[in-house]
Design a protein around this motif. Structure first.
Motif, PDB file in Angstrom:
ATOM      1  N   GLN A 121      -1.968  12.133 -22.781  1.00  0.00           N
ATOM      2  CA  GLN A 121      -2.270  12.661 -21.451  1.00  0.00           C
ATOM      3  C   GLN A 121      -0.996  12.946 -20.668  1.00  0.00           C
ATOM      4  O   GLN A 121       0.015  12.283 -20.858  1.00  0.00           O
ATOM      5  N   PRO A 122      -1.066  13.922 -19.775  1.00  0.00           N
ATOM      6  CA  PRO A 122       0.096  14.167 -18.928  1.00  0.00           C
ATOM      7  C   PRO A 122       0.277  13.019 -17.943  1.00  0.00           C
ATOM      8  O   PRO A 122      -0.693  12.407 -17.514  1.00  0.00           O
TER       9      PRO A 122
ATOM     10  N   GLU B  89       3.407  11.011  -7.095  1.00  0.00           N
ATOM     11  CA  GLU B  89       2.371  12.034  -7.082  1.00  0.00           C
ATOM     12  C   GLU B  89       1.924  12.400  -5.672  1.00  0.00           C
ATOM     13  O   GLU B  89       1.785  13.562  -5.331  1.00  0.00           O
ATOM     14  N   ARG B  90       1.654  11.385  -4.863  1.00  0.00           N
ATOM     15  CA  ARG B  90       1.073  11.671  -3.543  1.00  0.00           C
ATOM     16  C   ARG B  90       2.129  11.713  -2.460  1.00  0.00           C
ATOM     17  O   ARG B  90       2.064  12.530  -1.562  1.00  0.00           O
TER      18      ARG B  90
ATOM     19  N   SER C 206       0.931   1.315 -10.352  1.00  0.00           N
ATOM     20  CA  SER C 206       0.160   2.248  -9.523  1.00  0.00           C
ATOM     21  C   SER C 206       1.023   2.798  -8.396  1.00  0.00           C
ATOM     22  O   SER C 206       1.010   3.999  -8.117  1.00  0.00           O
TER      23      SER C 206
ATOM     24  N   PRO D 110       0.841  -1.199   0.000  1.00  0.00           N
ATOM     25  CA  PRO D 110       0.000   0.000   0.000  1.00  0.00           C
ATOM     26  C   PRO D 110       0.877   1.251   0.000  1.00  0.00           C
ATOM     27  O   PRO D 110       1.910   1.271   0.676  1.00  0.00           O
ATOM     28  N   TRP D 111       0.484   2.262  -0.756  1.00  0.00           N
ATOM     29  CA  TRP D 111       1.410   3.370  -0.967  1.00  0.00           C
ATOM     30  C   TRP D 111       1.712   4.144   0.306  1.00  0.00           C
ATOM     31  O   TRP D 111       2.811   4.666   0.460  1.00  0.00           O
ATOM     32  N   GLN D 112       0.752   4.167   1.243  1.00  0.00           N
ATOM     33  CA  GLN D 112       1.027   4.894   2.485  1.00  0.00           C
ATOM     34  C   GLN D 112       2.152   4.199   3.263  1.00  0.00           C
ATOM     35  O   GLN D 112       3.034   4.850   3.824  1.00  0.00           O
TER      36      GLN D 112
ATOM     37  N   PHE E  91      -2.004  17.806 -26.833  1.00  0.00           N
ATOM     38  CA  PHE E  91      -2.825  19.025 -26.817  1.00  0.00           C
ATOM     39  C   PHE E  91      -2.010  20.213 -26.310  1.00  0.00           C
ATOM     40  O   PHE E  91      -2.194  21.334 -26.765  1.00  0.00           O
TER      41      PHE E  91
ATOM     42  N   ARG F 244       0.399  -3.877 -10.107  1.00  0.00           N
ATOM     43  CA  ARG F 244       0.261  -2.966  -8.965  1.00  0.00           C
ATOM     44  C   ARG F 244       1.480  -2.078  -8.762  1.00  0.00           C
ATOM     45  O   ARG F 244       1.377  -0.981  -8.236  1.00  0.00           O
TER      46      ARG F 244
ATOM     47  N   THR G  89      -5.496  -0.440  -5.549  1.00  0.00           N
ATOM     48  CA  THR G  89      -4.548  -1.550  -5.450  1.00  0.00           C
ATOM     49  C   THR G  89      -4.058  -1.751  -4.025  1.00  0.00           C
ATOM     50  O   THR G  89      -2.938  -1.398  -3.684  1.00  0.00           O
ATOM     51  N   GLY G  90      -4.930  -2.309  -3.210  1.00  0.00           N
ATOM     52  CA  GLY G  90      -4.550  -2.655  -1.854  1.00  0.00           C
ATOM     53  C   GLY G  90      -4.276  -1.472  -0.966  1.00  0.00           C
ATOM     54  O   GLY G  90      -3.827  -1.612   0.162  1.00  0.00           O
ATOM     55  N   SER G  91      -4.560  -0.263  -1.467  1.00  0.00           N
ATOM     56  CA  SER G  91      -4.099   0.885  -0.698  1.00  0.00           C
ATOM     57  C   SER G  91      -5.144   1.983  -0.553  1.00  0.00           C
ATOM     58  O   SER G  91      -4.847   3.040  -0.039  1.00  0.00           O
TER      59      SER G  91
ATOM     60  N   PRO H  28      -6.041   4.781  -7.096  1.00  0.00           N
ATOM     61  CA  PRO H  28      -6.592   3.464  -7.418  1.00  0.00           C
ATOM     62  C   PRO H  28      -6.697   2.536  -6.208  1.00  0.00           C
ATOM     63  O   PRO H  28      -6.186   2.858  -5.133  1.00  0.00           O
TER      64      PRO H  28
ATOM     65  N   THR I 154      -7.673  18.654 -18.846  1.00  0.00           N
ATOM     66  CA  THR I 154      -6.278  18.510 -19.275  1.00  0.00           C
ATOM     67  C   THR I 154      -5.614  17.216 -18.824  1.00  0.00           C
ATOM     68  O   THR I 154      -4.715  16.726 -19.486  1.00  0.00           O
ATOM     69  N   ASP I 155      -6.016  16.671 -17.680  1.00  0.00           N
ATOM     70  CA  ASP I 155      -5.344  15.447 -17.244  1.00  0.00           C
ATOM     71  C   ASP I 155      -6.283  14.412 -16.639  1.00  0.00           C
ATOM     72  O   ASP I 155      -5.821  13.397 -16.132  1.00  0.00           O
TER      73      ASP I 155
ATOM     74  N   LEU J  95       1.814   6.667  -7.489  1.00  0.00           N
ATOM     75  CA  LEU J  95       1.381   7.210  -6.200  1.00  0.00           C
ATOM     76  C   LEU J  95       2.559   7.745  -5.388  1.00  0.00           C
ATOM     77  O   LEU J  95       2.442   8.759  -4.702  1.00  0.00           O
TER      78      LEU J  95
END
Lengths: 369, 96
Positions: free
Chosen positions: A121-122, A68-69, A61, A33-35, A131, A58, B83-85, B81, B10-11, A65
């Motif tokens: 897409q970005p 980004e997060r 993702s 899990p990303w956290q 775009f 996974r 995915t388990g998180s 998403p 845009t995204d 994450l």
């Protein structure tokens, strides 16, 4: 090891951390899990995300994450059972490189990575999406070119356009009309083999045809491309040769706009001899513009009528036989008339009608109206 | 209580509309709409900005988390998403 060329801004941070003696490499499983992962990787300069199987996505993702997060900016490496088809995705979610278990597929990895050059897409690879390029690049590019060409001599603009900017992908559009010899004379000096597109509408003055042959030969132009309307279309749409009278727009579309559209696909840029003093919409003409996705270069945009006259005299260029008879701008015979001295030069084109342009210099959606 | 959500053109990111008519990624900053007539009016304003936000619609919220029948769907949009998180945003719902 395959580098993914991610546009990263993290090298300084990494070096600083390494020099400070810190900086560890942390490996985490792709299904973390990303956290939890964010806590585990604190202080790391490199994070390896392990893919147990190429079928388990996974890790993709997790990479996004963390970028980004969790705001992780260090080095990110994909390790484990990965296959070349995943190169692009790994790049997009923010990996810097890949260390796949199978090491004998480097060529396939490189090929897969190069398969796509643009993104819709970005994403975490910081590639400017299409775009974004459409919105910003063309305008900037045009503005830069216009700034560069500001105040430049017409022949220098032509030389740069033909030799540097659009080499091999540029042609000049010429009517072989009253002023055409100026641009063509410059082309003859810069690159006489530049394609010269000449729209033979089937309604030209005999004098124009004769002038075209004589001038091309005198200037040594070696690549004249005669562009004619499709015979079947002409028979179907203009059976009585009176279309110019009933609907001049339809006649120009048949005899000029569509034939030109059929050939300009080969070129990225077209040179025209339009000038601001022609009046009407041309008063705001830029040197470089974009029309229906194709560049138009107008090196003579800022020229005055006097400059044109002087140029003819200086190089002793032959004049169009009709220009001595009061024709200042010359198109097809049914729609061209001589002008009075104080008229605009193009007043004799479609005179008595509101039409001022045939359509080859206007965006297609306007011309179609 | 309701708020307006959409996807950014845009995204594709999930966004929410604030009381000032801006768009934010944080649900906590979204406008709280208690009156249905006002909510519809705000939605009409949001729909007039297709160059920023795609497909705006009203969602139910409870406190600072998605509520109503579609709480799970909106929870995934907010934190996915999955995915388990995915953090469960609405703890009262988790118990139920």
């Amino acid at each position: 090891m395959l580098q993914l060329d991610r546009k990263t801004v993290t090298r300084d941070v990494t070096n600083a951390q390494l020099e400070a003696g810190g900086g560890t490499i942390v490996e985490i499983a792709g299904d973390t899990p990303w956290q939890d992962a964010a806590t585990q990787i604190s202080g790391a300069v490199q994070v390896d995300i392990r893919f147990p199987s190429f079928k388990d996505g996974r890790g993709f993702s997790l990479a996004t994450l963390l970028r980004e997060r969790a705001g992780y900016t260090g080095h990110l490496r994909a390790v484990g059972d990965l296959i070349p088809d995943q190169a692009q995705y790994l790049h997009r979610v923010g990996f810097d490189d890949v260390a796949p278990e199978r090491t004998d597929l480097e060529e396939d990895w490189a090929k897969a990575k190069a398969r796509f050059t643009h993104a819709y897409q970005p994403a975490q690879d910081r590639v400017t999406p299409i775009f974004g390029q459409r919105v910003s690049a063309p305008k900037d590019e045009l503005a830069a070119l216009n700034a560069r060409y500001r105040g430049a001599d017409a022949i220098d603009i032509l030389r740069d356009a033909i030799r540097n900017q659009w080499t091999g992908r540029i042609a000049i559009l010429s009517s072989f009309g009253a002023e055409a010899a100026v641009g063509l004379h410059m082309i003859a000096q810069v690159a006489p083999d530049t394609p010269v597109i000449f729209l033979d509408t089937g309604r030209l003055f005999a004098q124009t045809e004769q002038y075209q042959r004589a001038l091309s030969e005198q200037l040594g132009l070696t690549n004249i491309r005669m562009v004619r309307p499709q015979a079947e279309e002409a028979t179907a749409e203009d059976p009585d040769d009176k279309l110019w009278q009933r609907d001049p727009d339809a006649c120009c579309a048949l005899r000029k706009v569509r034939p030109l559209d059929n050939v300009i696909g080969e070129y990225d840029a077209l040179i025209t001899g339009r000038k601001r003093f022609h009046g009407g919409e041309r008063m705001a003409l830029p040197v470089v513009e974009r029309l229906d996705g194709r560049i138009r270069v107008n090196p003579l945009a800022s020229w005055s009528a006097q400059q044109v006259t002087d140029y003819f005299q200086r190089y002793d260029l032959p004049r169009h036989p009709l220009s001595d008879m009061g024709y200042a701008s010359i198109g097809c015979w049914p729609c061209t008339a001589p002008v009075q001295d104080d008229d605009d030069v193009r007043a004799g084109r479609w005179s008595g009608r509101s039409k001022t342009e045939c359509g080859i210099h206007t965006p297609s959606r306007i011309a179609a109206e | 209580m309701k708020t307006i959500t959409a996807n950014r053109l845009t995204d594709g990111r999930v966004i929410y509309r604030t009381a000032e008519g801006e768009w934010t990624e944080e649900l906590a900053r979204a406008e709280r709409l208690t009156d249905d007539a006002v909510a519809e009016a705000r939605l009409a304003q949001a729909e007039a900005e297709p160059a920023i936000a795609v497909g705006p619609y009203l969602i139910e919220i409870e406190a600072d988390a998605p509520g109503g029948q579609k709480w799970r769907r909106e929870g995934i949009r907010l934190t996915g998403p999955t995915t388990g998180s995915t953090k469960v945003t609405n703890t009262s719902r988790k118990a139920a």
